[in-house]
Scaffold this active site. Structure first.
Site, PDB file in Angstrom:
ATOM      1  N   SER A 151       2.369  -0.624  -2.386  1.00  0.00           N
ATOM      2  CA  SER A 151       2.650   0.464  -3.326  1.00  0.00           C
ATOM      3  C   SER A 151       2.915  -0.168  -4.682  1.00  0.00           C
ATOM      4  O   SER A 151       3.329  -1.340  -4.756  1.00  0.00           O
ATOM      5  CB  SER A 151       3.890   1.241  -2.874  1.00  0.00           C
ATOM      6  OG  SER A 151       4.416   2.034  -3.923  1.00  0.00           O
ATOM      7  N   TYR A 165      12.700   0.969  -0.083  1.00  0.00           N
ATOM      8  CA  TYR A 165      11.231   1.093  -0.150  1.00  0.00           C
ATOM      9  C   TYR A 165      10.628   0.007  -1.035  1.00  0.00           C
ATOM     10  O   TYR A 165       9.616  -0.595  -0.676  1.00  0.00           O
ATOM     11  CB  TYR A 165      10.862   2.490  -0.662  1.00  0.00           C
ATOM     12  CG  TYR A 165       9.390   2.821  -0.590  1.00  0.00           C
ATOM     13  CD1 TYR A 165       8.770   3.078   0.637  1.00  0.00           C
ATOM     14  CD2 TYR A 165       8.618   2.908  -1.740  1.00  0.00           C
ATOM     15  CE1 TYR A 165       7.423   3.404   0.705  1.00  0.00           C
ATOM     16  CE2 TYR A 165       7.272   3.229  -1.678  1.00  0.00           C
ATOM     17  CZ  TYR A 165       6.680   3.487  -0.452  1.00  0.00           C
ATOM     18  OH  TYR A 165       5.342   3.809  -0.394  1.00  0.00           O
TER      19      TYR A 165
END
Ligand SMILES: NC(=O)c1ccc[n+]([C@@H]2O[C@H](COP(=O)([O-])OP(=O)(O)OC[C@H]3O[C@@H](n4cnc5c(N)ncnc54)[C@H](O)[C@@H]3O)[C@@H](O)[C@H]2O)c1
Length: 261
Positions: A151, A165
């Site tokens: 990501s 995350y």
């Protein structure tokens, strides 16, 4: 063989953990459309089959399996079932992960249970599924391809409680480079895509807030968030022989976001 054939996956076999999810199902469909036989794996066989059925309807060869890829035994089972059904395994695309929007906490108070859950969902799943797949690839001696989903959050902080995350995706990007280095000797290439926000149920809660979405979109040069179909071409390319000299790379699929940072 025509030049375009190097982009095709004819005769290849792909395993897609998380293939019942938003991005995973789009990728599984694209791998099949490019010529691969595909094993779609998700938490339940029903969820895997929902995606696999749509792909099978196109005439492609698809196997749907329920498995928990945070379990070593389940990872061994899905690899064995794939080889048993299709005779080989060439590609794994790790599409299990996410969860960021569900556990937003201030960094100084980030709870251990939420941290562990995000790490299990993103890092452990990718680690165990890849280890099982790569052991089979090494044993078969035909090389192979791993594509991970990182990501932009591996590289960019965000003022929204994302501690676990960003750490998990940082690990995915680092493992992509590490595995590429270690497994090149077996002819196994390892790359990742690095999306920005993709319009999916996982991030709907965030993107449904017009102010939040406007803030995100204003920083993306191409002027929109991603769509699941934006993810498919890059993954098929990385899985194909057209990318045969590319390994250890984390490809931004982000509308230019990281180019501006
Ligand atoms: N959606 C976004 O905006 C976005 C942006 C950047 C990166 N990503 C990454 O893309 C990947 C896919 O995201 P998504 O939005 O498609 O999520 P999703 O929740 O739609 O798909 C993930 C799938 O994995 C399955 N799954 C979860 N745990 C599993 C387990 N232990 N074993 C087997 N299957 C399991 C889920 O049931 C689900 O079908 C994730 O790694 C996510 O971090 C997403």
């Amino acid at each position: 063989m025509s030049y375009l054939d190097t982009f095709a996956l004819t005769g290849k076999v792909a395993l897609v953990p998380g293939g019942g999810g938003a991005i995973g199902s789009a990728i599984a469909g694209a791998l099949a459309a490019a010529g691969a036989s595909v094993t779609v794996v998700d938490m339940t066989e029903e969820r895997a089959e929902a995606a696999a059925g749509a792909i099978r309807a196109t005439g492609a060869q698809v196997l749907a399996l329920g498995a928990d890829v945070t379990s070593e035994a389940d990872c061994e089972r899905i690899v064995a079932a794939t080889v048993d059904r299709f005779g080989r395994l060439d590609i794994i695309v790790n599409a299990v992960g996410g969860g960021a929007g569900k556990v937003l906490f201030d960094a100084q108070d980030y709870p251990r249970d939420a941290w562990d859950w995000i790490m299990e969902l993103n890092v452990r799943s990718t680690l165990l599924a890849t280890q099982a797949a790569v052991k089979a690839m090494i044993a078969a001696g035909n090389g192979g391809v791993v594509v991970n989903i990182s990501s932009v959050r591996a590289d960019l902080g965000i003022n929204a409680g994302y501690s676990a995350y960003v750490a998990a995706k940082g690990a995915i990007s680092s493992l992509t480079r590490q595995w590429a280095t270690e497994w090149a000797r077996y002819g196994i290439r390892v790359n990742a895509i690095r999306p920005t926000f993709v319009d999916t149920p996982q991030v709907a809660m965030l993107l449904d807030d017009p102010a939040f979405k406007a803030g995100i979109v204003s920083r993306i040069p191409l002027g929109r968030v991603g769509d699941t179909s934006d993810m498919t071409g890059p993954v098929v390319f990385l899985a194909s022989d057209a990318a045969r000299f590319i390994t250890g790379q984390v490809l931004g699929v982000d509308g230019g976001l990281t180019a501006t940072q």
